[in-house]
Design a protein around this motif. Sequence first.
Motif, PDB file in Angstrom:
ATOM      1  N   ASN A  15       8.252  -9.948 -12.302  1.00 25.93           N
ATOM      2  CA  ASN A  15       6.907 -10.444 -12.601  1.00 25.93           C
ATOM      3  C   ASN A  15       6.912 -11.600 -13.581  1.00 25.93           C
ATOM      4  O   ASN A  15       5.881 -12.229 -13.799  1.00 25.93           O
ATOM      5  N   SER A  69       5.405   3.111 -11.836  1.00 24.51           N
ATOM      6  CA  SER A  69       5.155   1.732 -11.395  1.00 24.51           C
ATOM      7  C   SER A  69       5.582   1.628  -9.946  1.00 24.51           C
ATOM      8  O   SER A  69       6.466   2.349  -9.490  1.00 24.51           O
ATOM      9  N   LYS A  70       4.959   0.715  -9.223  1.00 28.59           N
ATOM     10  CA  LYS A  70       5.220   0.607  -7.789  1.00 28.59           C
ATOM     11  C   LYS A  70       5.980  -0.672  -7.491  1.00 28.59           C
ATOM     12  O   LYS A  70       5.682  -1.728  -8.022  1.00 28.59           O
ATOM     13  N   LEU A  71       6.931  -0.533  -6.624  1.00 34.93           N
ATOM     14  CA  LEU A  71       7.675  -1.697  -6.161  1.00 34.93           C
ATOM     15  C   LEU A  71       7.518  -1.752  -4.651  1.00 34.93           C
ATOM     16  O   LEU A  71       7.703  -0.734  -3.992  1.00 34.93           O
ATOM     17  N   PRO A  72       7.155  -2.881  -4.092  1.00 35.36           N
ATOM     18  CA  PRO A  72       7.042  -2.951  -2.637  1.00 35.36           C
ATOM     19  C   PRO A  72       8.356  -2.549  -1.980  1.00 35.36           C
ATOM     20  O   PRO A  72       9.422  -3.016  -2.359  1.00 35.36           O
ATOM     21  N   LEU A  73       8.262  -1.665  -0.991  1.00 36.92           N
ATOM     22  CA  LEU A  73       9.456  -1.022  -0.464  1.00 36.92           C
ATOM     23  C   LEU A  73      10.388  -1.980   0.234  1.00 36.92           C
ATOM     24  O   LEU A  73      11.600  -1.880   0.128  1.00 36.92           O
ATOM     25  N   PHE A 127      10.927  -4.847  -0.463  1.00 38.93           N
ATOM     26  CA  PHE A 127      11.340  -5.876  -1.398  1.00 38.93           C
ATOM     27  C   PHE A 127      12.494  -5.426  -2.272  1.00 38.93           C
ATOM     28  O   PHE A 127      13.213  -6.249  -2.831  1.00 38.93           O
ATOM     29  N   ILE A 151      18.105   2.935   0.550  1.00 39.48           N
ATOM     30  CA  ILE A 151      18.333   1.647   1.214  1.00 39.48           C
ATOM     31  C   ILE A 151      18.397   0.525   0.186  1.00 39.48           C
ATOM     32  O   ILE A 151      19.235  -0.372   0.270  1.00 39.48           O
ATOM     33  N   PRO A 203      16.271  -0.576   8.099  1.00 43.65           N
ATOM     34  CA  PRO A 203      14.847  -0.905   8.292  1.00 43.65           C
ATOM     35  C   PRO A 203      14.529  -2.270   7.699  1.00 43.65           C
ATOM     36  O   PRO A 203      14.953  -2.589   6.587  1.00 43.65           O
ATOM     37  N   PHE A 239       8.397  -2.279   6.750  1.00 42.94           N
ATOM     38  CA  PHE A 239       7.824  -1.043   6.223  1.00 42.94           C
ATOM     39  C   PHE A 239       6.344  -1.054   6.549  1.00 42.94           C
ATOM     40  O   PHE A 239       5.621  -1.976   6.174  1.00 42.94           O
ATOM     41  N   ARG A 257      10.213   1.443   9.275  1.00 43.68           N
ATOM     42  CA  ARG A 257      10.221   2.643   8.439  1.00 43.68           C
ATOM     43  C   ARG A 257       8.765   2.960   8.103  1.00 43.68           C
ATOM     44  O   ARG A 257       8.050   2.131   7.568  1.00 43.68           O
ATOM     45  N   ILE A 286       5.830   4.764   6.129  1.00 38.36           N
ATOM     46  CA  ILE A 286       5.593   5.276   4.782  1.00 38.36           C
ATOM     47  C   ILE A 286       4.266   6.030   4.776  1.00 38.36           C
ATOM     48  O   ILE A 286       3.250   5.481   5.237  1.00 38.36           O
ATOM     49  N   HIS A 301       2.049   8.225  -0.519  1.00 37.11           N
ATOM     50  CA  HIS A 301       3.339   8.270  -1.220  1.00 37.11           C
ATOM     51  C   HIS A 301       3.128   7.812  -2.656  1.00 37.11           C
ATOM     52  O   HIS A 301       2.604   6.735  -2.888  1.00 37.11           O
ATOM     53  N   PRO A 302       3.542   8.606  -3.656  1.00 37.35           N
ATOM     54  CA  PRO A 302       3.176   8.272  -5.035  1.00 37.35           C
ATOM     55  C   PRO A 302       3.859   7.047  -5.610  1.00 37.35           C
ATOM     56  O   PRO A 302       3.294   6.357  -6.447  1.00 37.35           O
ATOM     57  N   PHE A 303       5.062   6.767  -5.153  1.00 37.99           N
ATOM     58  CA  PHE A 303       5.785   5.671  -5.790  1.00 37.99           C
ATOM     59  C   PHE A 303       6.050   4.523  -4.837  1.00 37.99           C
ATOM     60  O   PHE A 303       6.896   3.699  -5.072  1.00 37.99           O
ATOM     61  N   ALA A 304       5.325   4.476  -3.743  1.00 32.06           N
ATOM     62  CA  ALA A 304       5.623   3.461  -2.746  1.00 32.06           C
ATOM     63  C   ALA A 304       4.377   2.663  -2.411  1.00 32.06           C
ATOM     64  O   ALA A 304       3.273   3.171  -2.414  1.00 32.06           O
ATOM     65  N   THR A 305       4.602   1.413  -2.142  1.00 32.39           N
ATOM     66  CA  THR A 305       3.504   0.601  -1.639  1.00 32.39           C
ATOM     67  C   THR A 305       4.087  -0.374  -0.622  1.00 32.39           C
ATOM     68  O   THR A 305       5.204  -0.862  -0.788  1.00 32.39           O
ATOM     69  N   ALA A 352       2.232  -2.979   0.278  1.00 24.70           N
ATOM     70  CA  ALA A 352       1.560  -4.257   0.001  1.00 24.70           C
ATOM     71  C   ALA A 352       2.498  -5.145  -0.784  1.00 24.70           C
ATOM     72  O   ALA A 352       3.029  -4.753  -1.819  1.00 24.70           O
ATOM     73  N   ILE A 380       3.999  -9.796  -4.330  1.00 22.80           N
ATOM     74  CA  ILE A 380       4.889 -10.631  -5.129  1.00 22.80           C
ATOM     75  C   ILE A 380       5.250 -11.885  -4.347  1.00 22.80           C
ATOM     76  O   ILE A 380       5.606 -11.822  -3.169  1.00 22.80           O
ATOM     77  N   GLN A 417      -1.502  -9.153 -11.014  1.00 21.33           N
ATOM     78  CA  GLN A 417      -0.052  -9.081 -10.969  1.00 21.33           C
ATOM     79  C   GLN A 417       0.501  -7.989 -11.867  1.00 21.33           C
ATOM     80  O   GLN A 417       1.632  -7.606 -11.747  1.00 21.33           O
ATOM     81  N   PRO A 453       1.509  -4.463 -13.180  1.00 21.27           N
ATOM     82  CA  PRO A 453       1.817  -3.233 -12.414  1.00 21.27           C
ATOM     83  C   PRO A 453       0.827  -2.122 -12.675  1.00 21.27           C
ATOM     84  O   PRO A 453       0.293  -2.062 -13.789  1.00 21.27           O
TER      85      PRO A 453
END
Lengths: 318, 252
Positions: free
Chosen positions: A113, A141-145, A147, A183, B115, B118, B135, B137, B141-145, B147, B150, B250, B252
């Motif tokens: 960021n 915190s979320k990280l785009p999968l 990415f 992955i 994959p 997503f 893949r 999702i 899902h609690p820790f996934a996005t 979108a 970035i 931006q 988090p």
Amino acid sequence: MLSLIPSPTIQFKPLFPSKTIKPLKPFSSKSSIQSVLQWNRKPELAGETPRVVVITSGKGGVGKTTTTANVGLSLARLGFSVVAIDADVGLRNLDLLLGLENRVNYTVVEVLNGDCRLDQALVRDKRWSNFELLCISKPRSKLPLGFGGKALTWVVEALKSRQEGSPDFILIDCPAGIDAGFITAITPANEAVLVTTPDITSLRDADRVTGLLECDGIRDIKMVVNRVRTDMIKGEDMMSVLDIQEMLGLALLGVIPEDSEVIRSTNRGYPLVLNKPPTLAGLAFEQAAWRLVEQDSMKAVMVEEEPKRRGFFSFFGG
Amino acid sequence: MKRHTRSSFAIGLSLSTAFLVIVVRAFIVRRSRYNRPGSVEDLVRRGQLRSDRRGISRPLKYEDPFNNPLVKVGKSNSTMEMCGKVYRLAPITLTKEQQTIHQKRRSRAYQWKRPTIFLKEGDLIPPDVDPDTVRWIPANHPFATTANDIDEDLAQNNVYQKQGVPFRIRAEHEALQKKLEALQNEQKLNKLVIDSSNAKDFERAFKLNPKSEEPLDQNPFVNQSGDLRPPRPDQAPNGYDSNSSSEEMQKP
């Protein structure tokens, strides 16, 4: 490389002879010291640096993070520069094992960021200054999968080209499962250490993970068998290490015995390889680190036997 | 004579007991000295002091970790005693051919493609995408996005940056500076506005009382202090509002 252990009285020829080398005395001898220098053999680094190693297992709770922390610190103690990356995006644990949880201010998400630079996100261990920790993200915190893999590859490339020089080892602590976190973690890796325990559930998951790693192009996969109970193997209640090797068909990097000191060291935030005197598990981790450096594998395993029955006269020192 | 021997025996026993007590106490005191709390060793243990400088934690001095003095090798060299247990060395039996057989077995059993896309559950697969590389999702899902907010090029530059101020910190600093400059410019405009109203007052004063012009000419700022308006936040230009909102997105 665990071959027949020579007796301490045999003179050991050094790998890197120097002019001041003199014959060594046995460890416990207090007779006149002949050599002035304490000669210390170090493992010879094999392969191209940086060695990017992912430590994975499939099943959770088998000891990946413990292995990463202990092997990483053993490597640092042997004089190699190590960067350990905790690639678990949601549940971060490596900092706890190393006792660095209060010093993690920035993670890779903040670097992406633009809130900090990569060198600001690296946490240097004050006990061993050539060991650094990098966390991927803070909890929640979320990280785009899609990415994560790219981001980790950029991080490894940036570490290779940093000003103080490329680290010798980059250890990636992989999260459990074969999901997006797995992955992400295996994307930049060239070799893998598969941690497993001697139970059938762990072995099935380990086999699956090995298949996925081989599909993804990682061929150098070695196995660490953790939480081994030699007494249960002797009583045939637990699979032996040779049985495990027969099932998985992987070279052995190390066999770590079950040790309650692991829990105590986790509580203290002090990896057990640093214990004095060293514990059995600590010695095993150290030997595994040595084999990792030299890209070697075990040639023999220890099998517990019945202790020898002493005769009546052995009481008198016979 | 018997009394003499008995008394000397008693004296000897009491002396030896006293000596033993003294020795045991000295030993206990010496042991407790090593465990005293609050010593420098605690600072090293907590990581506040570098241990390698203090010499408490030193590099290992084995010539070989496999040649450990705690391990006693048996005469036949096939057994060893360690921590009270006896072990035997059993050689590894895995051959290269067996390894290759296992690799082939796994390549047949586990067909896996990395994959590349997503998608959230419920989304449609794009037409030119291999379904094996998708893949899915779960939406909760609690820790996934999935979108991807970035900017990839920007993120890559941020990772490779080696020195200087990080991008977002610099951007926030620049935005803050621009805002301050804008506020200062507004204050100058407000001062000009006040001058025009004072000029009207001046005209009125001129009309009413010609002698009061001079003090107003000499001290044009006197009346301004009473007429200063506080800066309005809604007067900031639209560009800065959009910058601040994009920065908040931006986060988090």
